[in-house]
Design an enzyme around this catalytic site. Structure first.
Site, PDB file in Angstrom:
ATOM      1  N   TRP A 166      13.632   8.794  92.085  1.00 20.39           N
ATOM      2  CA  TRP A 166      14.868   9.296  91.462  1.00 20.39           C
ATOM      3  C   TRP A 166      15.907   8.253  91.347  1.00 20.39           C
ATOM      4  CZ3 TRP A 166      19.683  11.589  90.473  1.00 20.39           C
ATOM      5  CH2 TRP A 166      19.787  11.173  88.592  1.00 20.39           C
ATOM      6  N   ASP A 339      19.640   9.479  72.348  1.00 17.95           N
ATOM      7  CA  ASP A 339      18.373  10.165  73.552  1.00 17.95           C
ATOM      8  C   ASP A 339      18.099  11.506  73.174  1.00 17.95           C
ATOM      9  OD1 ASP A 339      17.802  10.811  76.599  1.00 17.95           O
ATOM     10  OD2 ASP A 339      18.550   8.355  76.155  1.00 17.95           O
ATOM     11  N   ASP A 340      17.928  12.673  74.362  1.00 15.16           N
ATOM     12  CA  ASP A 340      17.885  13.882  74.363  1.00 15.16           C
ATOM     13  C   ASP A 340      17.830  14.054  74.114  1.00 15.16           C
ATOM     14  OD1 ASP A 340      15.595  15.974  75.592  1.00 15.16           O
ATOM     15  OD2 ASP A 340      15.727  15.823  77.515  1.00 15.16           O
ATOM     16  N   ARG A 418      11.175  19.407  86.504  1.00  6.90           N
ATOM     17  CA  ARG A 418      12.122  19.435  85.275  1.00  6.90           C
ATOM     18  C   ARG A 418      11.833  20.566  84.503  1.00  6.90           C
ATOM     19  NH1 ARG A 418      14.493  15.185  81.472  1.00  6.90           N
ATOM     20  NH2 ARG A 418      16.737  15.533  81.867  1.00  6.90           N
ATOM     21  N   LYS A 452      12.454   4.652  72.492  1.00  8.29           N
ATOM     22  CA  LYS A 452      12.983   5.326  74.235  1.00  8.29           C
ATOM     23  C   LYS A 452      11.804   6.200  73.963  1.00  8.29           C
ATOM     24  CE  LYS A 452      15.891   6.823  77.950  1.00  8.29           C
ATOM     25  NZ  LYS A 452      17.275   7.172  78.093  1.00  8.29           N
ATOM     26  N   TRP A 453      10.534   5.975  74.947  1.00  4.93           N
ATOM     27  CA  TRP A 453       9.662   6.637  75.081  1.00  4.93           C
ATOM     28  C   TRP A 453       9.037   7.810  76.831  1.00  4.93           C
ATOM     29  CZ3 TRP A 453       4.281   6.731  72.840  1.00  4.93           C
ATOM     30  CH2 TRP A 453       2.999   7.506  74.192  1.00  4.93           C
ATOM     31  N   ASP A 454       9.810   8.865  77.206  1.00  2.00           N
ATOM     32  CA  ASP A 454      10.238   9.015  78.105  1.00  2.00           C
ATOM     33  C   ASP A 454       9.400   9.710  78.964  1.00  2.00           C
ATOM     34  OD1 ASP A 454      11.593   9.284  81.006  1.00  2.00           O
ATOM     35  OD2 ASP A 454      13.651  10.242  79.450  1.00  2.00           O
ATOM     36  N   ASN A 456       9.377  12.488  82.272  1.00  3.06           N
ATOM     37  CA  ASN A 456       9.968  13.401  82.880  1.00  3.06           C
ATOM     38  C   ASN A 456       9.339  13.853  84.694  1.00  3.06           C
ATOM     39  OD1 ASN A 456      12.148  11.817  82.460  1.00  3.06           O
ATOM     40  ND2 ASN A 456      12.945  13.229  80.823  1.00  3.06           N
ATOM     41  N   CYS A 502      10.390   4.365  79.717  1.00  4.84           N
ATOM     42  CA  CYS A 502      11.032   4.717  80.565  1.00  4.84           C
ATOM     43  C   CYS A 502      10.862   6.116  81.168  1.00  4.84           C
ATOM     44  CB  CYS A 502      12.514   5.915  80.056  1.00  4.84           C
ATOM     45  SG  CYS A 502      13.843   6.375  81.181  1.00  4.84           S
ATOM     46  N   ASP A 524      18.098   5.368  86.325  1.00  6.92           N
ATOM     47  CA  ASP A 524      18.821   5.976  85.670  1.00  6.92           C
ATOM     48  C   ASP A 524      20.413   6.121  86.628  1.00  6.92           C
ATOM     49  OD1 ASP A 524      17.500   7.737  84.010  1.00  6.92           O
ATOM     50  OD2 ASP A 524      17.664  10.024  84.959  1.00  6.92           O
TER      51      ASP A 524
HETATM   52  C1  GLA Z   1      15.617  10.767  81.883  1.00  5.44           C
HETATM   53  C2  GLA Z   1      15.905   9.362  81.497  1.00  5.44           C
HETATM   54  C3  GLA Z   1      17.165   9.149  81.034  1.00  5.44           C
HETATM   55  C4  GLA Z   1      17.468   9.963  80.216  1.00  5.44           C
HETATM   56  C5  GLA Z   1      17.419  11.741  79.542  1.00  5.44           C
HETATM   57  C6  GLA Z   1      16.841  12.258  78.967  1.00  5.44           C
HETATM   58  O1  GLA Z   1      16.583  10.891  83.151  1.00  5.44           O
HETATM   59  O2  GLA Z   1      15.547   8.089  82.784  1.00  5.44           O
HETATM   60  O3  GLA Z   1      17.782   8.250  80.649  1.00  5.44           O
HETATM   61  O4  GLA Z   1      16.906   9.793  79.192  1.00  5.44           O
HETATM   62  O5  GLA Z   1      15.499  11.418  80.838  1.00  5.44           O
HETATM   63  O6  GLA Z   1      16.316  13.878  79.765  1.00  5.44           O
END
Ligand code: GLA
Length: 720
Positions: A166, A339-340, A418, A452-454, A456, A502, A524
């Protein structure tokens, strides 16, 4: 007499290529690869040439094989002979599609080599398809996509991009290729490219630079685990030359694939090219190919995005978001991205411990849902975008309570990462749910045109209840195809929505997944010093339109410097716009004005690298970086000049020679220092605006315009 069917197979990839031919026994041999590869003729008996794609058991028992199969009857060896060569799949006017079909001598296994050219760029797409009619399933133990043999000099080098995970994407390492096997691999399935980019550069005839030398560029277009192997074996009869067998494709480690009769196994595409004019030529080829064959809407300039993540994290409500939307519009952004943290009814998402899976807006933060935010953006004249992570679930969620069996897991209790788990995309109901997450979210915020499609977390406990016990490891391959199917469905249903890819940053930066997206969240890590190096490396394979680069506070660097670095990618902000000082607002406004003029060229132009931030013995501490981008000599060259550090004592500062300009024209050179009122520069060093001939810019160049670390100049250079 050679058999008739062994007519050489010549593949002209555009400036380089390869020739394969069957030998007397029908085995596929590589007669030539490289700049003259497509016209190579066998001067020795063909059986003395390297195998084009060895299999375990085919000949060289002392080197790992790109294809190894355990057949239905337990036989471990595979010996292929050429059965046919077919060019009929060739699409009109868009290169060639050559299929070389080989059959095992003993079993009913067929291996097809697919080679698809793109002559306009010089990138070759190559992959393998395997199908069989054996009496039961076979096990694929190794399943590479390419396995060329190169004759290299003792000075051959490898550039690879593997970091600590990361926030450390695209770390550049150069190394000599030495005898033995260098294996580079990624793991984790869902965000494998966080630790390692699926791209590599090889200089077969010794070190190359930006504009000179032979460089082979390789990219595995695969959203899962990838591997490269570089096998070097000395060749004492040829002086310091060595044989290099490159294998590349999906990583088979702990991932044997059980293949049923009649089912077609398709390996990832490896896109590769062989340049003779240095790394910039590799760059131009990958950019052209990415735009032509990979990227959605390649000719549309991506807008300026203002994201709230680093500004607010989970701490916002409707009033704060509406305020930020207004400020983003006022600053000149095109898109506001929420965002989130916007969802969760039963379990509101105030941190990363809950709510993934529950994609209804949190009524405490957003009593009217997302619609008022999309409406506020529309009223402010900008677009609205929203973050989702459809593939994941927190155990603390309504979704998990209802469907605890929907997750990727084996027989043990699955481990959290996470605080979340991966939904199992091999289950059709999960795929339907993931598509619906986007449908529902967009329906709740009419007018939203950016997502934005994440993703994690990695897969740590591979297993699927959708797979029988004897093929749990198929998950590593099948989950990529299943996830791609979801992404393709989403892109197809929402063609007018821009999609950012993402995965905890750049965890999914590959040309396979990119087919359904417009851009990638590069990392990030937005510290501009690190970003100069990351973007430098990433831009070898991906155009700037793909490389999202936002101005943030990360690293506490001067804002003007951060803006200048973000301007060399797809420009945007991730700042608390309500907390900017007047001076900072002025810097951001100047950056936006510059972005308006330069982003079309930056995103779609021709990259010219002058001074590398990763050159020299200590690649992490280079003092300078300079790169240009121009619209192929028409109207505008943008030159980014960064001072990252104090130079080494006694080291001369670089001179910026712009050899690609027309020597017969004159150019207006405008230097922007975003820290000052524009246009200006270190006036003592260089006037802010001057007119110079192209020949002088090529021969004498521009003097180094900076004297302090963490400063930058962006030049706009236009013919007068
Ligand atoms: C990941 C993404 C960040 C952000 C967070 C939100 O880490 O890379 O840009 O969107 O999630 O929890």
């Amino acid at each position: 007499m050679e058999p008739v069917e062994s007519e050489p197979v010549r593949v002209d990839a555009g400036g380089w290529g390869l020739t394969w031919a069957a030998d007397r026994d029908g085995r596929l041999r590589q007669i030539g690869t490289g700049p003259a590869g497509a016209t190579a003729d066998a001067v020795l008996p063909r059986s003395l040439y390297p195998e084009a794609f060895p299999t375990f058991g085919s000949g060289d028992a002392l080197r790992p094989a790109p294809l190894a199969v355990t057949h239905a009857d337990g036989t471990l060896t595979t010996r292929l002979v050429v059965a046919s060569v077919d060019r009929s799949a060739t699409p009109a006017g868009d290169g060639e599609h050559v299929v070389v079909t080989c059959r095992d001598e003993m079993t009913a296994l067929t291996v097809e080599h697919h080679l698809r050219t793109h002559p306009a760029s010089g990138v070759l797409e190559q992959w393998v398809e395997i199908v069989h009619d054996e009496p039961g399933p076979v096990r694929l133990e190794a399943y590479d996509s390419i396995a060329p043999m190169l004759l290299v000099t003792g000075g051959a080098t490898l550039d690879q991009f593997g970091g600590s995970g990361w926030a450390d994407e695209w770390r550049w390492t150069s190394e000599p290729l030495t005898p033995g096997t260098k294996e580079l691999a990624s793991l984790g399935g869902v965000q494998p490219h966080l630790q390692r980019s699926p791209c590599a550069l090889v200089a077969p005839s010794g070190p190359a630079d930006e504009t000179g030398g032979e460089v082979v560029g390789l990219a595995v277009a695969w959203g899962g685990n990838v591997h490269f192997a570089f096998d070097i074996r000395p060749k004492p009869d040829l002086g310091d030359a060595a044989e290099l067998r490159i294998r590349a494709g999906a990583n088979p480690l702990s991932a044997p694939y059980v293949l049923d009769p009649g089912v077609r196994f398709v390996t990832p595409t490896v896109a590769w090219t062989w340049a003779t004019a240095g790394r910039d030529e590799v760059t131009h080829r990958f950019h052209d190919w990415t735009r032509a064959r990979v990227l959605r809407d390649p000719d549309r300039t991506r807008g300026i995005v203002a994201n709230n993540w680093e500004a607010t994290f989970f701490d916002f409500d409707e009033a704060r978001v509406v305020d930020l939307i207004g400020r983003a519009a006022d600053l000149g952004a095109d898109v506001f991205l929420l965002d989130d943290g916007w969802f969760g009814v039963e379990h509101p998402r105030d941190d990363d411990t809950t709510s993934l899976g529950d994609w209804d807006p949190d009524p405490r933060k957003l009593p009217g849902g997302l619609a008022p935010l999309a409406e506020a953006a529309r009223a402010a004249g900008i677009r609205f975008g929203i973050w989702v992570e459809p593939e994941m679930v927190n155990p603390v969620s309504t979704l998990f309570a209802g469907h605890p069996d929907w997750v990727v897991r084996d027989g043990r209790e699955p481990r959290l990462h996470r605080n979340q788990l991966v939904l199992d995309p091999l289950r059709p109901e999960v795929r339907a749910f993931e598509v619906e997450v986007v449908d529902r979210t967009l329906a709740g915020a009419p007018g939203t045109s950016y997502v934005k499609w994440d993703a994690n977390r990695p897969v740590t406990d591979p297993g699927s209840r959708a797979l029988p016990a004897d093929r749990q490891a198929n998950l590593w391959v099948d989950q990529v195809h299943a996830t791609w199917a979801v992404m393709a469905e989403v892109a197809g249903r929402h063609p007018d929505v821009d999609l950012m890819l993402c995965a905890s940053g750049g965890g999914r930066t590959d040309h396979g997944t990119l087919r359904w997206f417009h851009e990638v969240w590069t990392s990030d890590n937005t510290d501009p010093v690190d970003r100069v190096r990351m973007q430098w490396a990433c831009s070898h394979f991906f155009p700037a339109s793909v490389m999202a680069a936002h101005v943030t506070r990360w690293g506490d660097r001067p804002l003007a410097f951060a803006c200048a670095v973000a301007l060399s990618g797809r420009f945007g902000f991730d700042l608390d716009l309500a907390g900017l000082t007047g001076d900072e607002v002025a810097i951001c406004r100047r950056a936006v004005a510059l972005a308006r003029r330069t982003q079309p060229v930056v995103q779609r132009g021709v990259v010219r690298r002058l001074v590398s931030p990763v050159a020299g013995a200590d690649r992490s501490r280079a003092a300078w970086a300079v790169s240009g981008v121009d619209d192929d000599g028409r109207d505008l060259t943008v030159l980014f000049t960064y001072q990252l550090d104090d130079p080494r004592p006694g080291g001369a500062s670089p001179v910026l020679r712009l050899g690609w300009l027309d020597p017969g024209r004159t150019y207006e050179v405008v230097a922007h220092d975003l820290a000052a009122d524009e246009p200006t520069a270190e006036a003592a060093v260089e006037p802010s605006v001057r007119v110079v001939s192209g020949s002088a810019l090529a021969a004498d160049g521009l003097a180094w315009p900076l004297s302090a670390p963490l400063t930058a100049i962006v030049h706009e250079i236009r013919p007068t």
